[in-house]
Design an enzyme around this catalytic site. Structure first.
Site, PDB file in Angstrom:
ATOM      1  CG  ASP A  80     -74.012  38.196 101.285  1.00 17.22           C
ATOM      2  OD1 ASP A  80     -74.601  38.514 100.227  1.00 17.22           O
ATOM      3  OD2 ASP A  80     -73.941  38.968 102.262  1.00 17.22           O
ATOM      4  CB  CYS A  81     -77.906  34.298 100.812  1.00 22.44           C
ATOM      5  SG  CYS A  81     -78.363  35.312 102.239  1.00 22.44           S
ATOM      6  CG  HIS A  94     -80.192  31.432 103.387  1.00 24.33           C
ATOM      7  ND1 HIS A  94     -78.914  31.790 103.013  1.00 24.33           N
ATOM      8  CD2 HIS A  94     -80.555  30.429 102.550  1.00 24.33           C
ATOM      9  CE1 HIS A  94     -78.507  31.026 102.006  1.00 24.33           C
ATOM     10  NE2 HIS A  94     -79.504  30.202 101.705  1.00 24.33           N
ATOM     11  CG  HIS A 114     -78.783  28.413  98.485  1.00 25.72           C
ATOM     12  ND1 HIS A 114     -78.830  28.177  99.843  1.00 25.72           N
ATOM     13  CD2 HIS A 114     -78.479  27.198  97.933  1.00 25.72           C
ATOM     14  CE1 HIS A 114     -78.594  26.898 100.098  1.00 25.72           C
ATOM     15  NE2 HIS A 114     -78.368  26.298  98.963  1.00 25.72           N
TER      16      HIS A 114
END
Length: 210
Positions: free
Chosen positions: A112-113, A167, A179
């Site tokens: 994930d980010c 984010h 990203h």
């Protein structure tokens, strides 16, 4: 997504100024760091689906103790770029690379980010934590006009409230970031400057410190 040809000159120029940079093989035993070349990392850690455009451009090995801020940022950016093509996984990934996530990411091995950001900066020798809330406090705040490769770019539902950060991306240059966007996507490079959605949620930039 941007053209691959737009990335190489950024790192080639920086490498010339620094006399070469390296990627780090990762944290060993949770304490020490091992330096390796970009080419070696491409051969041993890079997913088959990720781009090879930047692989091998930085052949020189530099001990981690000798790296300054700009060099570490370049290492972090390069490490993240080498993960392009890896699937997004909610809660997935960490300092050792892609991993299975949680909930709807439980069966997806990826990032994930914040997992991608943690991985990238682990390669540069900095521990920034695995959540955006921790990463927001993992370094110094940098003015937007001073962004350099490796800086962490944060986005929040309410830019006036850091508690709403959701984010993070790793800067490639002043306008682009690598990203892990969302479920169903893969790690990729996007232009965030000028994007109404990203501009509306931009909250700030952090440069990690070790």
């Amino acid at each position: 997504m941007i053209l691959e040809t737009g990335l190489a000159p950024i790192f080639a120029t920086a490498a010339g100024l620094m006399g070469g940079v390296v990627l780090l093989a990762g944290l060993v035993g949770g304490a020490s760091l091992t330096a390796t070349t970009t080419s070696a990392m491409c051969q041993t850690q890079r997913p088959a689906s990720a781009s090879a455009t930047l692989c091998g451009q930085f052949p020189d090995v530099i001990p981690v103790e000798g790296l300054a801020g700009p060099e570490r940022g370049l290492i972090a950016a390069q490490a993240a770029l080498l993960m392009r093509g890896v699937p997004y996984s909610w809660g997935g990934g960490g300092p050792d690379g892609p991993g299975f996530g949680i909930e709807h990411g439980a069966h997806i091995r990826g990032f994930d980010c914040s997992g991608l950001a943690e991985y990238a900066w682990a390669k540069a020798g900095a521990r920034i934590g695995g959540h955006t809330s921790t990463q927001w406090n993992a370094g110094v705040h940098v003015p937007r006009d001073q962004i350099r490769p490796g800086d962490l770019i944060f986005f929040a539902r309410d830019p006036a409230r850091p508690a709403t950060i959701h984010h993070v991306g790793i800067a490639v240059d002043a306008s682009r970031m690598v990203h892990a966007p969302s479920t169903g996507s893969t790690v990729r490079t996007d232009t965030w400057v000028g994007d109404p959605y990203r501009e509306g949620e931009f909250i700030g930039v952090i440069r990690p410190v070790s």
